[in-house]
Enzyme design. Structure first.
Site, PDB file in Angstrom:
ATOM      1  CG  HIS A   1       3.791 -12.219  16.196  1.00  0.00           C
ATOM      2  ND1 HIS A   1       3.072 -11.243  16.853  1.00  0.00           N
ATOM      3  CD2 HIS A   1       4.874 -12.498  16.975  1.00  0.00           C
ATOM      4  CE1 HIS A   1       3.704 -10.921  17.977  1.00  0.00           C
ATOM      5  NE2 HIS A   1       4.784 -11.662  18.075  1.00  0.00           N
TER       6      HIS A   1
ATOM      7  NE  ARG B   1      10.543  -5.718  14.505  1.00  0.00           N
ATOM      8  CZ  ARG B   1      11.852  -5.593  14.379  1.00  0.00           C
ATOM      9  NH1 ARG B   1      12.375  -5.175  13.221  1.00  0.00           N
ATOM     10  NH2 ARG B   1      12.657  -5.901  15.370  1.00  0.00           N
TER      11      ARG B   1
ATOM     12  N   PRO C   1      15.425  -8.536   4.702  1.00  0.00           N
ATOM     13  CG  PRO C   1      13.922 -10.300   4.708  1.00  0.00           C
ATOM     14  CD  PRO C   1      14.033  -8.847   5.026  1.00  0.00           C
ATOM     15  CD  GLU C   2      21.077  -6.674   2.167  1.00  0.00           C
ATOM     16  OE1 GLU C   2      21.934  -6.809   1.262  1.00  0.00           O
ATOM     17  OE2 GLU C   2      21.310  -6.073   3.231  1.00  0.00           O
TER      18      GLU C   2
ATOM     19  NE  ARG D   1      19.152   1.387   3.873  1.00  0.00           N
ATOM     20  CZ  ARG D   1      18.543   2.080   2.942  1.00  0.00           C
ATOM     21  NH1 ARG D   1      19.002   3.295   2.621  1.00  0.00           N
ATOM     22  NH2 ARG D   1      17.479   1.608   2.312  1.00  0.00           N
TER      23      ARG D   1
ATOM     24  CE  LYS E   1      17.275  -5.102  -1.188  1.00  0.00           C
ATOM     25  NZ  LYS E   1      17.196  -3.855  -0.387  1.00  0.00           N
TER      26      LYS E   1
END
Length: 283
Positions: free
Chosen positions: A96, A117, A2-3, A270, A61
């Site tokens: 989760h 994760r 997420p940004e 990236r 963030k």
């Protein structure tokens, strides 16, 4: 990951559903979810029980929820798959689910931290006089912050002796910009990601910051960017800005300005997406 737009969407949801509520109890269901809280899960739960939590805040963030009377804050690391969900008390547990926070009121909703994760987590930290968790005090303001100093950023950019995408991702220079929105702002600015920052003029910096703000505000308006089900808001809904992307993820598709096929280059573990015609490689 997420940004700024995605984190801001979550913050707004939390402000509506969580602020000013008293914690009844906390259930830590997976130790990795509190690994950044070095005293452990029992201490995390004990220190929050009975506390009133304040209005969620964000810088770039980074998202945190102040604990009203203790000078501490819950810092949320969303990682690659972390979700903060507001759910009815009787809703089935997510597969989760890592942390559950129940409240002492009759709203019959609870806050759940879900993380497939397990790269994210929650932790308690002391706050600075400015109200930031002390571990993120070094993070720069973000371009949507009214106190962001455009001139100071320009001067820091010129002194940094780096390239422009590296600078945009440097959270000590400007926070909140990640890979997606850097590529989008650079495409709008017609700047190659490897252009050196030392030669930036004030007008060029001003134009770039304008595009950074425009793309982030456009993403905010549609709930952020969701490429899969892992990023959602507090109600479990996805964002739709991926349908409006001009650069990121568009390898081989025509540039929206000139029609040239977009390219993707490997960059710092990236990818960078750009138009080879509109965003000329610097000499």
């Amino acid at each position: 990951m997420p940004e700024l737009p995605e984190v801001e969407v979550v913050r707004r949801g939390l402000a509506r559903w969580v602020a000013s509520r008293t914690v009844a109890d906390v259930e830590v269901l997976h130790p990795r979810a509190v690994r950044r809280h070095t005293a452990g899960g029992e201490d995390f739960a004990h220190r929050l029980k009975g506390q009133v939590i304040g209005a969620p805040s964000r810088r770039g963030k980074y998202l945190w929820i102040p604990v009203a009377t203790t000078g501490t804050a819950i810092l949320a690391h969303l990682g690659m798959s972390g979700q903060l969900l507001v759910q009815p008390e009787d809703a089935a547990d997510e597969k989760h689910l890592r942390i559950r926070v129940r409240f002492a009121d009759d709203l019959r909703t609870e806050l759940r931290f879900v993380d497939q994760r397990t790269f994210g987590g929650l932790s308690l930290h002391d706050t600075t006089p400015d109200g930031l968790p002390d571990v993120i005090a070094h993070i720069a303001r973000d371009p949507l912050d009214p106190a962001f100093d455009d001139e100071a950023f320009h001067q820091a950019l010129r002194r940094s002796r780096t390239t422009i995408k590296r600078a945009l991702l440097n959270q000590s220079l400007i926070s909140g910009v990640g890979n997606i929105y850097a590529d989008e702002a650079l495409w709008r600015s017609r700047l190659h990601y490897d252009r050196p920052t030392a030669g930036f003029t004030r007008p060029r910096t001003t134009e770039l910051l304008g595009h950074v703000r425009d793309v982030m505000n456009a993403a905010l308006a549609v709930g952020g960017t969701s490429f899969d089900s892992l990023y959602v808001n507090v109600n479990g809904e996805s964002g739709y800005f991926d349908r409006s992307l001009d650069a990121y993820g568009r390898e081989g598709l025509p540039c929206g300005r000139c029609g040239t096929p977009m390219r993707r280059n490997a960059w710092m573990n990236r990818s960078s997406y750009f138009c080879p015609k509109c965003q000329k490689v610097p000499r």
